[in-house]
Design a protein around this motif. Structure first.
Motif, PDB file in Angstrom:
ATOM      1  N   MET A   5       3.443  31.136 -20.168  1.00 38.14           N
ATOM      2  CA  MET A   5       4.060  30.278 -20.306  1.00 38.14           C
ATOM      3  C   MET A   5       4.308  29.831 -21.903  1.00 38.14           C
ATOM      4  O   MET A   5       2.998  29.974 -22.532  1.00 38.14           O
ATOM      5  N   ASN A   8       8.786  25.339 -25.168  1.00 40.71           N
ATOM      6  CA  ASN A   8      10.325  25.492 -24.755  1.00 40.71           C
ATOM      7  C   ASN A   8      10.915  25.119 -26.212  1.00 40.71           C
ATOM      8  O   ASN A   8      10.654  24.077 -26.664  1.00 40.71           O
ATOM      9  N   HIS A  11      12.904  22.046 -26.159  1.00 35.37           N
ATOM     10  CA  HIS A  11      12.040  20.630 -26.441  1.00 35.37           C
ATOM     11  C   HIS A  11      11.304  20.645 -27.929  1.00 35.37           C
ATOM     12  O   HIS A  11      11.186  19.167 -28.184  1.00 35.37           O
ATOM     13  N   ARG A  80      13.281  14.212 -22.399  1.00 33.05           N
ATOM     14  CA  ARG A  80      12.926  13.991 -20.887  1.00 33.05           C
ATOM     15  C   ARG A  80      13.390  15.285 -20.125  1.00 33.05           C
ATOM     16  O   ARG A  80      12.809  15.509 -18.993  1.00 33.05           O
ATOM     17  N   ARG A  81      14.555  15.502 -20.163  1.00 32.56           N
ATOM     18  CA  ARG A  81      15.420  16.512 -19.527  1.00 32.56           C
ATOM     19  C   ARG A  81      14.757  17.979 -19.616  1.00 32.56           C
ATOM     20  O   ARG A  81      15.202  18.997 -18.683  1.00 32.56           O
ATOM     21  N   HIS A  82      14.101  18.246 -20.454  1.00 32.33           N
ATOM     22  CA  HIS A  82      13.483  19.437 -20.923  1.00 32.33           C
ATOM     23  C   HIS A  82      12.076  19.954 -20.761  1.00 32.33           C
ATOM     24  O   HIS A  82      11.188  18.941 -21.416  1.00 32.33           O
ATOM     25  N   GLN A  83      11.527  20.620 -19.847  1.00 28.90           N
ATOM     26  CA  GLN A  83      10.020  20.962 -20.159  1.00 28.90           C
ATOM     27  C   GLN A  83       9.699  21.270 -21.191  1.00 28.90           C
ATOM     28  O   GLN A  83      10.102  22.072 -22.018  1.00 28.90           O
ATOM     29  N   PRO A  84       8.391  20.897 -21.473  1.00 26.30           N
ATOM     30  CA  PRO A  84       7.744  21.447 -22.761  1.00 26.30           C
ATOM     31  C   PRO A  84       7.431  22.847 -22.802  1.00 26.30           C
ATOM     32  O   PRO A  84       7.253  23.448 -23.878  1.00 26.30           O
ATOM     33  N   MET A  85       6.874  23.469 -21.509  1.00 24.67           N
ATOM     34  CA  MET A  85       6.595  24.528 -21.496  1.00 24.67           C
ATOM     35  C   MET A  85       7.464  25.554 -20.243  1.00 24.67           C
ATOM     36  O   MET A  85       7.898  24.929 -19.623  1.00 24.67           O
ATOM     37  N   VAL A  86       7.986  26.628 -21.028  1.00 25.84           N
ATOM     38  CA  VAL A  86       8.766  27.482 -19.979  1.00 25.84           C
ATOM     39  C   VAL A  86       8.234  29.037 -20.230  1.00 25.84           C
ATOM     40  O   VAL A  86       7.427  29.286 -21.025  1.00 25.84           O
TER      41      VAL A  86
END
Length: 102
Positions: A5, A8, A11, A80-86
């Motif tokens: 991970m 993002n 983010h 808030r719509r985007h995860q901090p980690m991808v």
């Protein structure tokens, strides 16, 4: 084996935009203060025209601050719509998309 991970990119960019927007909102809050303090002192300009001008100034400040708050809220909502980690694969895809290379 699970893919690692990573932050993002979208983010990260939205967080930077939020910080910048909050900084600019703070500047807006301060922008009218010298004129407001001068007008409330009663020593720079008085009378009906001065009161009308001051009321207009206060209304413009109120409107600007409301707009700034709406901008902050919009960026917070998108953040808030985007995860901090991808995953790394997803991060690469997001970077390509952000660069206009879908």
């Amino acid at each position: 084996m699970a893919e690692p991970m990573v932050p993002n990119p979208r983010h990260v960019r939205l967080k930077q935009l939020l910080d910048q927007t909050e900084d600019e909102a703070r500047e807006l809050r301060q922008a009218y203060l010298p004129a407001i303090h001068s007008m409330t002192s009663g020593t720079v300009w008085t009378g009906p025209t001065a009161r009308k001008w001051f009321a207009d100034l206060q209304e413009r400040q109120r409107q600007l601050l409301a707009i700034a708050q709406r901008m902050i809220s919009a960026v917070e909502e998108e953040l808030r719509r985007h995860q901090p980690m991808v995953t790394e694969t997803m991060a690469n895809s997001i970077r390509h998309e952000m660069a206009g290379r879908t």
